[in-house]
Enzyme design. Structure first.
Site, PDB file in Angstrom:
ATOM      1  N   ASP A  81      81.912  45.645  21.622  1.00 18.73           N
ATOM      2  CA  ASP A  81      82.214  45.210  20.276  1.00 18.73           C
ATOM      3  C   ASP A  81      82.008  43.747  20.083  1.00 18.73           C
ATOM      4  OD1 ASP A  81      83.103  45.542  17.731  1.00 18.73           O
ATOM      5  OD2 ASP A  81      85.331  45.022  18.573  1.00 18.73           O
ATOM      6  N   ASP A  85      79.313  52.418  19.214  1.00 20.49           N
ATOM      7  CA  ASP A  85      78.979  50.986  18.996  1.00 20.49           C
ATOM      8  C   ASP A  85      77.806  50.546  19.803  1.00 20.49           C
ATOM      9  OD1 ASP A  85      80.833  50.857  16.739  1.00 20.49           O
ATOM     10  OD2 ASP A  85      82.118  49.831  17.963  1.00 20.49           O
ATOM     11  N   ASP A 135      93.154  50.105  12.830  1.00 19.15           N
ATOM     12  CA  ASP A 135      91.955  49.103  13.118  1.00 19.15           C
ATOM     13  C   ASP A 135      92.165  47.685  13.486  1.00 19.15           C
ATOM     14  OD1 ASP A 135      90.098  51.424  12.599  1.00 19.15           O
ATOM     15  OD2 ASP A 135      90.484  51.079  10.420  1.00 19.15           O
TER      16      ASP A 135
END
Length: 379
Positions: free
Chosen positions: A170, A208, A360
């Site tokens: 991330d 990701d 989130d």
């Protein structure tokens, strides 16, 4: 960049499982699934909500550039009858392994008197979803993965697991963490692979990790891609019936050609490491847009004709917000129920990779189940 796909803090038992492969062919056999329609979730009566808890919305973290165009909202469909709803639920549930340990199941068990209970139980808790392994715990990961895969095998159903421990995860955002370095990650993946067993299993490899790789210097990016290619080979060598899918971001992020080039460098075009790509994890883009995008990526990727794509449909029933908001945006709704019979060429599955209701980071702490948000999605 565009919105980071996944904000995950809870690990291992975070969610449930995914649908079984078409019963008429083996999971390691190339080719599209049977042409059937994915069931849509039927309308349920909206339970009166108690005075909702006051939630302070935290500032949005720095995020990639939002999609330049708003999503097209799907046309509303007539609400099915109760009989139709029961039929849809039974068809899906009969083919799926739902992992018995998840935050939503724990909430349902602990809050039987909550007015939101029936809606959340029927619309979210009853559906299978992927199980994430987001902590770097080499000593226990084999046993924890094995617990999930063996649970599915005992019922003749297919688990979906998500290894999520790549170093630099991330890019230091809400889901920062992972293994301390690539050497440690390679060893962790080997331990993860040991738990896959010998039955059918779907692996969503590192959300990701490819679409967001531009945050890395060129040399570190190349090293990451090499490690991901190795990971795919290790997973498929440990269990040849494992189906491994690589990160394609989503339709509002990288151009198909750019994404395909990175995927190729990460091993996604090789049958020794890959069965295809996944997109829209923890995101909101419409299924139609993701289908078109994934086919473009696959065309640019090349590789065997049997490579396919899976799409996270857990929260995309209303498309992405026009303003590009990605952190628990209001007005979203559940998407198509999980299935591996999509009726779409080269689209292997619609999955719930992100469990609806797990925040989130704005309606609750990142990765935690937030009933108010879950209820808004489900009703």
């Amino acid at each position: 960049m565009v919105v980071v796909a996944s904000v995950v803090v809870a690990v291992g038992t975070a969610t449930g499982m995914i649908s079984a492969l078409d019963d008429r062919r083996g999971s390691d056999e190339a080719g599209p699934p049977a042409v059937t329609r994915s069931p849509r979730l039927g309308a349920l009566p909206v339970a009166p909500s108690p005075s909702p808890p006051v939630l302070t919305r935290s500032p949005s973290p720095t995020s990639p550039t939002p999609s330049p165009t708003p999503e097209r909202k799907p046309s509303p469909t007539p609400s099915p009858t109760r009989t139709e709803r029961e039929r849809q639920t039974s068809v899906v549930s009969a083919r799926l392994y739902r992992h018995p340990e998840s935050q939503v199941l724990a909430w349902v068990a602990d809050h039987p008197g909550d007015p939101r209970h029936a809606v959340i139980r029927a619309r979210i808790a009853a559906q299978p979803a992927a199980v994430w392994f987001a902590d770097f715990a080499p000593d226990t990961v084999t046993a924890r993965v094995r617990a999930v895969t063996s649970g599915g095998s005992q019922l003749g159903r297919i688990p979906v697991v998500v290894p999520y421990a790549i170093p630099g995860r991330d890019c230091g955002g809400h889901s920062e963490g992972g293994a301390p370095d690539l050497g440690a990650y390679d060893a962790w993946i080997d331990a993860f692979a040991e738990g896959l067993g010998s039955g059918d299993v779907i692996v969503i490899l590192e959300p990701d990790s490819i679409a967001q790789a531009e945050c890395l210097p060129a040399r570190e990016r190349a090293d990451r891609f090499a490690s991901l290619a190795r990971a795919g080979r290790a997973l498929k060598a440990a269990n040849p019936r494992a189906r491994v899918y690589y990160d394609a971001g989503h339709s509002g992020w990288n151009a198909p050609g750019k994404q395909a080039e990175w995927l190729k460098r990460a091993g996604a075009a090789s049958p020794e490491s890959s069965d295809g790509i996944f997109s829209n994890v923890s995101n909101f883009h419409t299924t139609a847009d993701e289908i078109a995008y994934d086919r473009q990526v696959l065309d640019a990727l090349g590789g065997p004709a049997g490579l396919g794509a899976v799409i996270d449909t857990s929260r995309n029933g209303a498309g992405a917000p026009a303003d590009g908001e990605w952190c628990d945006p209001a007005g979203r709704k559940l998407g198509r129920a999980p299935t591996l019979s999509t009726g779409e060429a080269r689209i292997d599955a619609y999955l719930w990779v992100k469990l609806p209701g797990e925040s989130d980071g704005c309606e609750g702490r990142p990765g935690t189940f937030t009933p108010a948000y879950a209820y808004d999605l489900a009703r």
